[in-house]
Design a protein around this motif. Structure first.
Motif, PDB file in Angstrom:
ATOM      1  N   GLY A  57       0.785  -1.230   0.000  1.00  0.00           N
ATOM      2  CA  GLY A  57       0.000   0.000   0.000  1.00  0.00           C
ATOM      3  C   GLY A  57       0.818   1.282   0.000  1.00  0.00           C
ATOM      4  N   LEU A  58       2.098   1.171  -0.341  1.00  0.00           N
ATOM      5  CA  LEU A  58       3.005   2.318  -0.272  1.00  0.00           C
ATOM      6  C   LEU A  58       3.649   2.620  -1.618  1.00  0.00           C
ATOM      7  CD1 LEU A  58       4.821   4.348   1.413  1.00  0.00           C
ATOM      8  CD2 LEU A  58       6.407   2.432   1.665  1.00  0.00           C
ATOM      9  N   ALA A  59       3.660   3.896  -1.983  1.00  0.00           N
ATOM     10  CA  ALA A  59       4.430   4.361  -3.136  1.00  0.00           C
ATOM     11  C   ALA A  59       5.386   5.440  -2.646  1.00  0.00           C
ATOM     12  CB  ALA A  59       3.511   4.917  -4.223  1.00  0.00           C
ATOM     13  N   GLY A 103      24.039  11.915   0.173  1.00  0.00           N
ATOM     14  CA  GLY A 103      23.910  10.508   0.532  1.00  0.00           C
ATOM     15  C   GLY A 103      22.675  10.175   1.335  1.00  0.00           C
ATOM     16  N   ASP A 104      21.807  11.157   1.584  1.00  0.00           N
ATOM     17  CA  ASP A 104      20.619  10.912   2.416  1.00  0.00           C
ATOM     18  C   ASP A 104      19.637   9.947   1.758  1.00  0.00           C
ATOM     19  OD1 ASP A 104      21.645  12.828   4.074  1.00  0.00           O
ATOM     20  OD2 ASP A 104      20.251  14.410   3.472  1.00  0.00           O
ATOM     21  N   HIS A 105      19.649   9.923   0.440  1.00  0.00           N
ATOM     22  CA  HIS A 105      18.589   9.293  -0.335  1.00  0.00           C
ATOM     23  C   HIS A 105      18.295   7.838   0.053  1.00  0.00           C
ATOM     24  CE1 HIS A 105      15.943   9.231  -3.780  1.00  0.00           C
ATOM     25  NE2 HIS A 105      16.409   8.024  -4.050  1.00  0.00           N
ATOM     26  N   MET A 106      19.293   6.984  -0.034  1.00  0.00           N
ATOM     27  CA  MET A 106      19.068   5.555   0.232  1.00  0.00           C
ATOM     28  C   MET A 106      18.645   5.312   1.676  1.00  0.00           C
ATOM     29  SD  MET A 106      18.967   3.946  -2.474  1.00  0.00           S
ATOM     30  CE  MET A 106      18.566   2.362  -1.784  1.00  0.00           C
ATOM     31  N   GLY A 107      19.241   6.040   2.595  1.00  0.00           N
ATOM     32  CA  GLY A 107      18.895   5.874   4.002  1.00  0.00           C
ATOM     33  C   GLY A 107      17.435   6.192   4.275  1.00  0.00           C
ATOM     34  N   ILE A 108      16.958   7.279   3.695  1.00  0.00           N
ATOM     35  CA  ILE A 108      15.568   7.691   3.896  1.00  0.00           C
ATOM     36  C   ILE A 108      14.629   6.686   3.240  1.00  0.00           C
ATOM     37  CG2 ILE A 108      13.850   9.438   3.286  1.00  0.00           C
ATOM     38  CD1 ILE A 108      16.115  11.525   3.573  1.00  0.00           C
ATOM     39  N   LEU A 109      14.944   6.310   2.017  1.00  0.00           N
ATOM     40  CA  LEU A 109      14.116   5.334   1.301  1.00  0.00           C
ATOM     41  C   LEU A 109      14.002   4.040   2.092  1.00  0.00           C
ATOM     42  CD1 LEU A 109      14.819   6.145  -2.265  1.00  0.00           C
ATOM     43  CD2 LEU A 109      13.239   4.317  -1.870  1.00  0.00           C
ATOM     44  N   THR A 110      15.147   3.559   2.580  1.00  0.00           N
ATOM     45  CA  THR A 110      15.177   2.314   3.343  1.00  0.00           C
ATOM     46  C   THR A 110      14.359   2.445   4.620  1.00  0.00           C
ATOM     47  OG1 THR A 110      17.363   1.862   2.447  1.00  0.00           O
ATOM     48  CG2 THR A 110      16.718   0.600   4.391  1.00  0.00           C
ATOM     49  N   SER A 111      14.543   3.538   5.345  1.00  0.00           N
ATOM     50  CA  SER A 111      13.808   3.747   6.607  1.00  0.00           C
ATOM     51  C   SER A 111      12.304   3.733   6.378  1.00  0.00           C
ATOM     52  CB  SER A 111      14.184   5.086   7.241  1.00  0.00           C
ATOM     53  OG  SER A 111      15.548   5.097   7.559  1.00  0.00           O
ATOM     54  N   ILE A 112      11.852   4.439   5.344  1.00  0.00           N
ATOM     55  CA  ILE A 112      10.415   4.501   5.059  1.00  0.00           C
ATOM     56  C   ILE A 112       9.894   3.123   4.671  1.00  0.00           C
ATOM     57  CG2 ILE A 112       8.700   5.416   3.447  1.00  0.00           C
ATOM     58  CD1 ILE A 112      10.482   8.008   3.464  1.00  0.00           C
ATOM     59  N   ALA A 113      10.650   2.423   3.829  1.00  0.00           N
ATOM     60  CA  ALA A 113      10.234   1.088   3.398  1.00  0.00           C
ATOM     61  C   ALA A 113      10.141   0.137   4.590  1.00  0.00           C
ATOM     62  CB  ALA A 113      11.206   0.550   2.353  1.00  0.00           C
ATOM     63  N   VAL A 114      11.088   0.237   5.511  1.00  0.00           N
ATOM     64  CA  VAL A 114      11.085  -0.627   6.695  1.00  0.00           C
ATOM     65  C   VAL A 114       9.861  -0.332   7.564  1.00  0.00           C
ATOM     66  CG1 VAL A 114      12.279  -1.089   8.883  1.00  0.00           C
ATOM     67  CG2 VAL A 114      13.563  -1.073   6.749  1.00  0.00           C
ATOM     68  N   VAL A 115       9.587   0.942   7.820  1.00  0.00           N
ATOM     69  CA  VAL A 115       8.417   1.320   8.620  1.00  0.00           C
ATOM     70  C   VAL A 115       7.147   0.769   7.984  1.00  0.00           C
ATOM     71  CG1 VAL A 115       6.977   3.266   9.383  1.00  0.00           C
ATOM     72  CG2 VAL A 115       9.462   3.427   9.578  1.00  0.00           C
ATOM     73  N   CYS A 116       7.022   0.933   6.680  1.00  0.00           N
ATOM     74  CA  CYS A 116       5.784   0.572   5.985  1.00  0.00           C
ATOM     75  C   CYS A 116       5.681  -0.902   5.631  1.00  0.00           C
ATOM     76  CB  CYS A 116       5.618   1.432   4.746  1.00  0.00           C
ATOM     77  SG  CYS A 116       5.406   3.183   5.171  1.00  0.00           S
ATOM     78  N   SER A 117       6.769  -1.645   5.769  1.00  0.00           N
ATOM     79  CA  SER A 117       6.696  -3.080   5.503  1.00  0.00           C
ATOM     80  C   SER A 117       6.040  -3.800   6.684  1.00  0.00           C
ATOM     81  CB  SER A 117       8.090  -3.660   5.234  1.00  0.00           C
ATOM     82  OG  SER A 117       8.883  -3.569   6.409  1.00  0.00           O
ATOM     83  N   ASP A 119       3.033  -4.541   8.821  1.00  0.00           N
ATOM     84  CA  ASP A 119       1.589  -4.433   8.604  1.00  0.00           C
ATOM     85  C   ASP A 119       0.891  -3.588   9.661  1.00  0.00           C
ATOM     86  OD1 ASP A 119       1.774  -5.945   6.315  1.00  0.00           O
ATOM     87  OD2 ASP A 119       1.243  -7.825   7.306  1.00  0.00           O
ATOM     88  N   ASP A 120       1.330  -3.704  10.912  1.00  0.00           N
ATOM     89  CA  ASP A 120       0.711  -2.914  11.992  1.00  0.00           C
ATOM     90  C   ASP A 120       0.957  -1.425  11.773  1.00  0.00           C
ATOM     91  OD1 ASP A 120      -0.170  -5.261  13.152  1.00  0.00           O
ATOM     92  OD2 ASP A 120       1.472  -5.364  14.599  1.00  0.00           O
ATOM     93  N   ASN A 121       2.185  -1.079  11.405  1.00  0.00           N
ATOM     94  CA  ASN A 121       2.501   0.329  11.118  1.00  0.00           C
ATOM     95  C   ASN A 121       1.658   0.835   9.960  1.00  0.00           C
ATOM     96  OD1 ASN A 121       4.467   0.541  13.070  1.00  0.00           O
ATOM     97  ND2 ASN A 121       6.161   0.191  11.673  1.00  0.00           N
TER      98      ASN A 121
END
Length: 144
Positions: A57-59, A103-117, A119-121
């Motif tokens: 459910g995340l883009a 260099g912020d890009h990958m870190g932010i992308l990864t953090s958001i993906a982890v939070v949204c992966s 199901d409870d979050n």
């Protein structure tokens, strides 16, 4: 300036298609001064190359490699779509626009993906009724 703030979170939105949703995410970043107009075009261009729908459910729309010059500062926009927005047959209920310097890009992308992966979050983000709730969920998870 925080990369996440309540003025960059929009609740209960609708979009007729993914392009409208991506443009809306970009406009928030532009209005906050993180990017110039050209970056929004690069966000749409990236969507043509590869879908920014990441699952659950995340883009996460963001610009192409060539778009770095249009970023003034790192920022995130978050839009909640209770009805979902069609991304190539998948529904995105949360669209998170990213403009990241250096260099912020990958870190932010990864953090958001982890939070949204989680199901409870994701359920909490979909059910949230205030921008503060959304930011709290992301920040509590991203600090770990």
């Amino acid at each position: 300036m925080s990369i996440m703030s309540v003025d960059k979170v929009k609740m209960n939105q609708t979009a007729k298609d993914k392009y409208e949703a991506i443009r809306a995410a970009g406009e928030i970043l532009k209005d906050a001064g993180h990017i110039s107009q050209e970056y929004i075009e690069k966000m749409l261009e990236r969507e043509e190359i590869v879908s920014t729908y990441v699952g659950n459910g995340l883009a996460i729309p963001h610009g192409t490699k060539e778009s770095k010059q249009f970023i003034n500062s790192t920022g995130i926009s978050i839009i909640q779509y209770p009805e979902g927005v069609d991304f190539n047959g998948e529904k995105a209920y949360l669209v998170v626009g990213i403009a990241a310097q250096g260099g912020d890009h990958m870190g932010i992308l990864t953090s958001i993906a982890v939070v949204c992966s989680d199901d409870d979050n994701m359920e909490a983000l979909r059910q949230a009724s205030t921008a503060e709730e959304i930011i709290t969920i992301f920040e509590s998870e991203m600090e770990e």
